[in-house]
Structures are given as C-alpha cells and as structure tokens.
Design an enzyme around this catalytic site. Sequence first.
Site, PDB file in Angstrom:
ATOM      1  N   HIS A 102      -4.569 -10.109  -4.658  1.00 34.93           N
ATOM      2  CA  HIS A 102      -3.344  -9.462  -4.194  1.00 34.93           C
ATOM      3  C   HIS A 102      -3.739  -8.161  -3.507  1.00 34.93           C
ATOM      4  O   HIS A 102      -4.298  -7.255  -4.116  1.00 34.93           O
ATOM      5  CB  HIS A 102      -2.386  -9.182  -5.351  1.00 34.93           C
ATOM      6  CG  HIS A 102      -1.080  -8.600  -4.896  1.00 34.93           C
ATOM      7  ND1 HIS A 102       0.006  -9.382  -4.559  1.00 34.93           N
ATOM      8  CD2 HIS A 102      -0.686  -7.316  -4.711  1.00 34.93           C
ATOM      9  CE1 HIS A 102       1.005  -8.611  -4.188  1.00 34.93           C
ATOM     10  NE2 HIS A 102       0.612  -7.350  -4.280  1.00 34.93           N
ATOM     11  N   CYS A 103      -3.466  -8.082  -2.201  1.00 35.53           N
ATOM     12  CA  CYS A 103      -3.842  -6.909  -1.410  1.00 35.53           C
ATOM     13  C   CYS A 103      -2.732  -5.866  -1.484  1.00 35.53           C
ATOM     14  O   CYS A 103      -1.592  -6.121  -1.066  1.00 35.53           O
ATOM     15  CB  CYS A 103      -4.099  -7.317   0.041  1.00 35.53           C
ATOM     16  SG  CYS A 103      -4.654  -5.952   1.082  1.00 35.53           S
ATOM     17  N   VAL A 104      -3.063  -4.703  -2.007  1.00 33.36           N
ATOM     18  CA  VAL A 104      -2.066  -3.639  -2.144  1.00 33.36           C
ATOM     19  C   VAL A 104      -1.668  -3.078  -0.776  1.00 33.36           C
ATOM     20  O   VAL A 104      -0.498  -2.800  -0.515  1.00 33.36           O
ATOM     21  CB  VAL A 104      -2.617  -2.522  -3.054  1.00 33.36           C
ATOM     22  CG1 VAL A 104      -1.620  -1.384  -3.163  1.00 33.36           C
ATOM     23  CG2 VAL A 104      -2.943  -3.070  -4.427  1.00 33.36           C
ATOM     24  N   GLY A 137       0.568  -5.550   0.780  1.00 36.19           N
ATOM     25  CA  GLY A 137       1.779  -5.807   0.010  1.00 36.19           C
ATOM     26  C   GLY A 137       2.044  -7.275  -0.218  1.00 36.19           C
ATOM     27  O   GLY A 137       3.185  -7.662  -0.470  1.00 36.19           O
TER      28      GLY A 137
END
Length: 332
Positions: free
Chosen positions: A179-181, A184
């Site tokens: 999950h790429c912050v 998003g």
Amino acid sequence: MMDLVSGRFGRYFPCLADPARRSSIGLKAALVALHLVYAGVLFLCDADLIQKTKREPWYTALYVALFVVTLIQYFVTAGSSPGFVIDAMRAINEADTLFGTIGVAKHAASSKNGSLNLTVDSSQSARSGSTSWSKVVMELYPPGTQIRTFTCGYCSIEQPPRAKHCHDCDKCVLQFDHHCVWLGTCIGQRNHCRFWWYLCEETALGLWTVILYCSYLKTSIARAWWRDVIMILLLITLIIALIFLLLLLLFHSYLILTNQTTYELVRRRRIPYLRSVPERVYPFSQGICRNLYNFCCARTSITDLERLPTALEIEEKSRPYTCCDFLTCRCC
C-alpha cells in the site's frame, strides 16, 4: 464552533470530509508543490538556463514535457484500481450467470416442438452463481486444500493465490504488492505496471534536475551566496530522494523479472503456500522474457488469475541451471 466549521466545510467540500481522503489529497498536493518548488527555483535563479532556453527551446521543452508527463502518470496511477478480489468475483459470477442463462434459453428454443418443458428456479440460479467464484478459486489451489485456509477473515471471501487483504483500503487485493502512502492506493495486479513506469519517469526527472542544479552551481557558485545556499540544500535533498527512487526502481525491476511481489518477498515464511518452497526458487516465475511479457502486455483482464505450481513444477524450478539450460533459454 470547530464542529460547526467542519460540518459546513464537509457540506461544501464532501471529498474532504473523510480524514483519510483529506490526508491523501494533502500528500498529493505536497508532492505537486515539491515538484513546482524544485523546478521553479531552478528557472528563477539560473539565468544561464533562461538564455539557453532562448537559444535551444527544444531542451527546455523536453524537460517541461517530462515534468508534465510525470505528474500525469502520478495521478493516473493514484486513481487506478489495483484489482480487487470482490470485482473479480463479481465479474466471474456475472459471466457464469450470463453464460448459463444463454445456454438455458437456447435449450428451450431448440425443444419448442417437443414435449420437454424447462423451468429455471431463480434461487437455484443464484446459488449456482454464488459458487462460481469458489469453484474458480478451488481450481487454483492444489487438490485437497481446505476452503478455510484461503478465506479472508475480514471480507469472508475466498482469496485466490497471491491475494491479500489491505487494511488501509479494507479490501482484498489481487497480487498484492504494498500500500503506497504517497499514491493513496494499493499496488496490485492492475496498476503495478503503471507504478513501475511512474518510478521510471520520476527517476529520470530527478536525475535531469540534479544535472541542471549541478550545472548552475558549477557556473554561478560565487554570484550570490544566499542563492547558492538554497540551491545546495535543495540539491542535497534531491540527491537523497533520487537515491531512494533509484533503489526502489531497481527493486521493483527485480520483482518483475522474477514474478514476485514485495509482500511475497518480505513475508515469504508467513505465507502458507510459500513456506515449503526453497529460498532461491521463484514459484510463479515463467522465465525473464515471459515474466516481462505478462507484466507489460498480457495482464489485461481482472479475471487473469495465477494458479499455484504443482510439486513437480517446483521441483523442476529447483533444479540448478546447466549449460544446456542456458542454450535452450530455460532462464527466459
């Protein structure tokens, strides 16, 4: 008072009412602002670059084009779906229901002149549609695997191999990577290719910007000390970010060539179907060329699911390479 202001704010800007969406939009705005600051300071301080732009406008045009394409790729990747298990389940169930309906209609039309009358029970059709996904998932696992071993404890959905539940998205993702912050969103089967291209473009843009900053400091280091301090600080932070981007690009390139995901590489011992696989064996790899083709071209549908390799296939992959294997392109 604060509740009243936040209520009115959420009513006029519904997209910012959710704290998670607010945080995601804030990160996107910060990333765009960073790009504009680095490029803006460069064009404001470097008079030689302005003169070069007048003499060779194509050079600056290429840089601006890469700048715009990188930001577009960022927003396209951030807005793309990683490929959710629930969407694949609905697609397969709907296709199975449609195929069954068409088959029954053809059968009824062909027996119009006979004495056979066919009726379709709606509840029976619904039950058969709900089990279509379960049958597909069962065929992807070795015989004898129990359903409870690959049913998500949060979604209560049967997970195909390489899927994982993302707690940030609150959904199961096909071929979950991470999950790429900053984006998003999750990186999965459907947007991993876009994510890799974004890393390429961002790395190229960062490298080009570093070259421009070094060119300015080489020719204008003693003109204005305060400008030099600003440019040096920006250059240091840019080099650090560029090193991180380059390492990330190389890491994901390695994952693509071996058909792995970040989650599978980091949590290999915790994934049930990878525990018995030797460390140096990549169970889903089909060779470098085939992996590249599948990654770039073949993954066009959300229903393209990978099955677990059999014990014989894993044993074949565990066999050391020989000269004959290289001549026959076994590694490809």
